[in-house]
Motif scaffolding. Structure first.
Motif, mmCIF file in Angstrom:
data_model
loop_
_atom_site.group_PDB
_atom_site.id
_atom_site.type_symbol
_atom_site.label_atom_id
_atom_site.label_comp_id
_atom_site.label_asym_id
_atom_site.label_seq_id
_atom_site.Cartn_x
_atom_site.Cartn_y
_atom_site.Cartn_z
ATOM 1 N N SER A 1 1.166 10.889 5.466
ATOM 2 C CA SER A 1 -0.173 11.383 5.677
ATOM 3 C C SER A 1 -1.344 10.703 4.120
ATOM 4 O O SER A 1 -2.553 9.978 4.348
ATOM 5 C CB SER A 1 -0.647 12.881 5.587
ATOM 6 O OG SER A 1 -1.903 13.991 5.482
ATOM 7 N N ALA A 2 -1.317 10.923 3.155
ATOM 8 C CA ALA A 2 -1.335 10.141 2.081
ATOM 9 C C ALA A 2 -1.907 8.655 2.623
ATOM 10 O O ALA A 2 -2.867 8.723 1.774
ATOM 11 C CB ALA A 2 -0.862 10.361 -0.036
ATOM 12 N N ALA A 3 -1.076 8.024 2.733
ATOM 13 C CA ALA A 3 -1.081 6.724 2.865
ATOM 14 C C ALA A 3 -2.466 6.615 4.198
ATOM 15 O O ALA A 3 -3.431 5.820 4.445
ATOM 16 C CB ALA A 3 -0.153 5.839 4.059
ATOM 17 N N ALA A 4 -2.685 7.274 5.152
ATOM 18 C CA ALA A 4 -3.182 7.994 6.184
ATOM 19 C C ALA A 4 -4.708 7.741 5.361
ATOM 20 O O ALA A 4 -5.763 7.191 6.299
ATOM 21 C CB ALA A 4 -2.800 8.228 7.672
ATOM 22 N N ALA A 5 -5.204 8.700 4.469
ATOM 23 C CA ALA A 5 -5.860 9.382 4.081
ATOM 24 C C ALA A 5 -6.750 8.234 3.179
ATOM 25 O O ALA A 5 -7.898 7.450 2.729
ATOM 26 C CB ALA A 5 -5.755 10.581 3.277
ATOM 27 N N ALA A 6 -5.778 7.498 2.488
ATOM 28 C CA ALA A 6 -5.950 6.560 1.430
ATOM 29 C C ALA A 6 -6.868 5.132 2.409
ATOM 30 O O ALA A 6 -7.559 4.602 1.824
ATOM 31 C CB ALA A 6 -5.074 5.880 0.698
ATOM 32 N N GLY B 1 -6.848 -3.651 13.989
ATOM 33 C CA GLY B 1 -6.918 -2.040 12.653
ATOM 34 C C GLY B 1 -5.440 -2.270 11.213
ATOM 35 O O GLY B 1 -4.423 -3.144 11.887
ATOM 36 N N PRO B 2 -5.410 -1.824 10.707
ATOM 37 C CA PRO B 2 -4.594 -2.383 8.998
ATOM 38 C C PRO B 2 -3.631 -1.440 9.987
ATOM 39 O O PRO B 2 -3.118 -0.604 10.428
ATOM 40 C CB PRO B 2 -5.261 -1.573 7.953
ATOM 41 C CG PRO B 2 -5.959 -0.139 8.927
ATOM 42 C CD PRO B 2 -6.677 -1.052 10.335
ATOM 43 N N LEU B 3 -1.932 -2.413 9.360
ATOM 44 C CA LEU B 3 -0.638 -1.825 9.275
ATOM 45 C C LEU B 3 -0.837 -1.755 7.806
ATOM 46 O O LEU B 3 -1.094 -3.120 7.002
ATOM 47 C CB LEU B 3 -0.074 -3.079 9.962
ATOM 48 C CG LEU B 3 1.489 -2.129 9.412
ATOM 49 C CD1 LEU B 3 1.945 -0.923 10.653
ATOM 50 C CD2 LEU B 3 2.503 -3.522 9.941
ATOM 51 N N VAL B 4 -0.745 -0.714 7.154
ATOM 52 C CA VAL B 4 -0.296 0.128 5.474
ATOM 53 C C VAL B 4 0.871 0.575 5.153
ATOM 54 O O VAL B 4 1.925 1.087 6.572
ATOM 55 C CB VAL B 4 -1.712 0.917 5.463
ATOM 56 C CG1 VAL B 4 -2.638 0.380 5.731
ATOM 57 C CG2 VAL B 4 -1.282 2.326 6.372
ATOM 58 N N ASN B 5 1.331 -0.144 3.700
ATOM 59 C CA ASN B 5 3.017 1.026 3.287
ATOM 60 C C ASN B 5 2.550 2.580 2.634
ATOM 61 O O ASN B 5 0.851 2.777 3.391
ATOM 62 C CB ASN B 5 2.941 -0.285 2.343
ATOM 63 C CG ASN B 5 1.920 -0.273 0.916
ATOM 64 O OD1 ASN B 5 1.336 0.588 0.744
ATOM 65 N ND2 ASN B 5 1.704 -1.253 0.074
ATOM 66 N N LEU B 6 3.207 2.847 2.534
ATOM 67 C CA LEU B 6 3.196 4.748 2.514
ATOM 68 C C LEU B 6 1.909 4.671 1.086
ATOM 69 O O LEU B 6 1.470 5.175 0.507
ATOM 70 C CB LEU B 6 4.472 5.023 1.762
ATOM 71 C CG LEU B 6 5.060 4.943 2.926
ATOM 72 C CD1 LEU B 6 6.508 5.957 2.535
ATOM 73 C CD2 LEU B 6 4.603 6.035 4.268
ATOM 74 N N ASP B 7 2.022 3.484 -0.270
ATOM 75 C CA ASP B 7 0.969 3.584 -0.992
ATOM 76 C C ASP B 7 -0.432 3.014 -0.514
ATOM 77 O O ASP B 7 -1.118 3.025 -1.439
ATOM 78 C CB ASP B 7 0.738 2.107 -1.967
ATOM 79 C CG ASP B 7 2.355 2.285 -2.736
ATOM 80 O OD1 ASP B 7 2.997 3.730 -2.761
ATOM 81 O OD2 ASP B 7 3.009 1.299 -3.478
ATOM 82 N N GLY B 8 -0.836 2.866 0.851
ATOM 83 C CA GLY B 8 -1.898 2.913 1.411
ATOM 84 C C GLY B 8 -2.354 1.638 1.219
ATOM 85 O O GLY B 8 -3.241 1.137 1.956
ATOM 86 N N GLU B 9 -1.537 0.704 0.954
ATOM 87 C CA GLU B 9 -1.946 -0.623 0.912
ATOM 88 C C GLU B 9 -1.602 -1.402 2.278
ATOM 89 O O GLU B 9 -1.476 -1.327 3.143
ATOM 90 C CB GLU B 9 -1.690 -1.193 -0.236
ATOM 91 C CG GLU B 9 -1.816 -0.707 -1.800
ATOM 92 C CD GLU B 9 -0.755 -1.362 -2.803
ATOM 93 O OE1 GLU B 9 -0.870 -1.565 -3.665
ATOM 94 O OE2 GLU B 9 0.475 -2.131 -2.340
ATOM 95 N N VAL B 10 -3.580 -2.003 2.713
ATOM 96 C CA VAL B 10 -2.967 -2.445 3.990
ATOM 97 C C VAL B 10 -2.346 -4.241 3.523
ATOM 98 O O VAL B 10 -2.631 -4.737 2.699
ATOM 99 C CB VAL B 10 -4.209 -3.224 4.722
ATOM 100 C CG1 VAL B 10 -3.853 -4.632 5.534
ATOM 101 C CG2 VAL B 10 -4.987 -2.309 4.473
ATOM 102 N N VAL B 11 -0.903 -3.624 4.367
ATOM 103 C CA VAL B 11 0.309 -5.127 4.388
ATOM 104 C C VAL B 11 0.148 -6.095 5.665
ATOM 105 O O VAL B 11 1.142 -6.652 6.242
ATOM 106 C CB VAL B 11 1.337 -4.922 4.683
ATOM 107 C CG1 VAL B 11 1.414 -4.159 3.368
ATOM 108 C CG2 VAL B 11 1.576 -3.732 5.183
ATOM 109 N N GLY B 12 -0.905 -5.320 6.353
ATOM 110 C CA GLY B 12 -0.993 -6.732 8.535
ATOM 111 C C GLY B 12 -1.763 -6.125 8.347
ATOM 112 O O GLY B 12 -2.259 -4.974 8.792
ATOM 113 N N MET B 13 -1.978 -7.123 10.072
ATOM 114 C CA MET B 13 -2.852 -6.685 11.234
ATOM 115 C C MET B 13 -2.612 -6.250 11.982
ATOM 116 O O MET B 13 -2.354 -7.308 12.912
ATOM 117 C CB MET B 13 -4.306 -7.821 10.834
ATOM 118 C CG MET B 13 -5.500 -7.557 11.584
ATOM 119 S SD MET B 13 -6.610 -8.375 12.372
ATOM 120 C CE MET B 13 -7.749 -8.707 10.429
ATOM 121 N N ASN B 14 -2.838 -5.251 12.900
ATOM 122 C CA ASN B 14 -1.356 -4.778 14.003
ATOM 123 C C ASN B 14 -2.790 -6.202 15.089
ATOM 124 O O ASN B 14 -3.759 -6.363 15.326
ATOM 125 C CB ASN B 14 -2.375 -3.566 14.586
ATOM 126 C CG ASN B 14 -1.837 -2.301 13.570
ATOM 127 O OD1 ASN B 14 -0.277 -2.616 13.160
ATOM 128 N ND2 ASN B 14 -2.110 -1.235 13.928
#
Length: 391
Positions: free
Chosen positions: A6-11, A221-234
């Motif tokens: 939830s926090a990653a999505a909110a970020a 769209g972004p693929l993010v880690n649990l820190d809310g950082e973008v690690v890839g593009m879907n």
């Protein structure tokens, strides 16, 4: 874990956008890959703001209105990054380009068949802007869209895809089936899925494989880690299976953005060889199958083919040579990527040497008086810049 997702999505959520581009056809996208969604003949997909001044990353096939496999199979578009944008993107720009002081809005660069006019960008807060495609590279399926905003926009934090680990949780955001701001989660199934394994025309392209649910409209769209950082593009999914999806690593995207900043377009190196990486774990098997393989080589890159008339042929590279190191001419050749030279490291070195030359250290076997003799050779190869025509 629930709170982390939830926090990653909110970020990352405020930076996720929904793109609506004019399309050349109506009806569902092709079965290959994700493809954009379609409504009333207009292609729709996702993207994310990576610069608060209004710069957005998405897939080329979203703005082109084509499935991802078709976009990646096409050649790199000859697209110029406007000079006065180079100083404002936060990217490294050439000194002669960053001196521009133009205050006029950046004009959309010519991008082959990119739809110009009518590209709409819907922000998460409900605002809608007209977007302009300012850079596009079909071979990597990457596009940059710009919007004019009176104030800074919420932007996503870019992470480091090299730090991803198999089994790590990731979150996919976007607009599957036009359902905006949708969130799904899964784990990283593979951190370096080769394009050759997916049957792509660019076999050295690597993807992050995940089981996070992505569908038509998630593209860009972004693929993010649990820190809310973008690690890839879907980017795409297996057409006949669920839980098998692929994203472009953010580090690859950063490299492409740097190329656009430096050259105004994406240039790729050409030397004219086909190569195969040999890791230490495979070396014993290779020596058993090929007794003539050079001794005392822990790992490296085997040259499997040299194109006639190519820079590699002119430099004297031969089939079965093993490239073990690379460096700029005049410097001490160093081993790249312990415990031996990797294809990825060599590709980076070749990219940095575009328009110049690169000194390669190779090992080859010679037979003299029925005895094998190992020979080290230093070959300086010209790195030719190439870009395929658009269309």
């Amino acid at each position: 874990m629930r709170s982390s997702i939830s926090a990653a999505a909110a970020a990352a959520g405020p930076a996720v956008v929904h793109l609506v581009a004019p399309g050349a056809a109506s009806g569902p996208a092709a079965a290959v890959g994700l493809g954009p969604g379609w409504v009333d003949g207009r292609a729709q997909g996702s993207g994310f703001i990576y610069d608060p001044r209004g710069f957005i990353l998405t897939n080329a096939h979203v703005v082109l209105g084509t499935p991802p496999a078709a976009a990646m199979a096409a050649a790199t578009a000859n697209t110029r990054w406007p000079q006065h944008m180079q100083a404002n993107t936060g990217l490294r720009a050439r000194a002669e380009d960053s001196s521009s002081s133009s205050s006029s809005p950046p004009a959309a660069a010519a991008a082959g068949a990119v739809p110009q006019g009518g590209l709409l960008v819907h922000l998460a807060d409900g605002r809608v802007f007209e977007g302009r495609v300012v850079a596009l590279d079909r071979a990597s399926d990457l596009a940059v869209v710009a919007v004019d905003a009176a104030e800074q926009l919420p932007c996503a934090r870019l992470g480091n895809s090299h730090r991803l680990a198999v089994g790590e949780w990731v979150v996919a955001l976007g607009s599957p089936f036009l359902l905006r701001q949708s969130v799904t989660a899964g784990i990283v199934s593979c951190v370096e899925r080769k394009g050759s394994e997916l049957g792509l025309s660019s076999p050295r392209t690597e993807f992050i494989q995940t089981d996070a649910a992505v569908n038509v409209g998630n593209s860009g769209g972004p693929l993010v880690n649990l820190d809310g950082e973008v690690v890839g593009m879907n980017n795409m999914k297996a057409a006949a299976a669920d839980g098998v999806s692929f994203a472009i690593p953010i580090n690859s995207i950063k490299s492409l953005l740097s190329e656009i900043s430096r050259h105004g377009r994406v240039l790729r190196p050409y030397v004219g060889i086909t190569m195969a990486e040999v890791k230490p774990s495979r070396m014993a098997q290779l020596r058993t199958a090929c007794p003539d393989f050079p001794r005392d080589v822990a790992a490296g890159i085997v040259v499997t083919r040299v194109a006639p008339g190519s820079p590699a042929a002119a430099a004297g590279l031969k089939e079965d040579d093993v490239i073990v190191a690379a460096a700029a001419p005049g410097t001490a050749p160093g081993q790249l990527g312990p415990p031996g030279l990797s294809v990825a490291a060599l590709a980076d070195a070749l990219r940095d040497a575009i328009g110049g030359s690169l000194e390669l250290t190779v090992v080859r076997e010679q037979r003299r008086l029925q005895q094998q003799q190992q020979q080290y050779a230093h070959v300086t190869v010209t790195v030719r810049p190439v870009e395929a025509p658009s269309g």
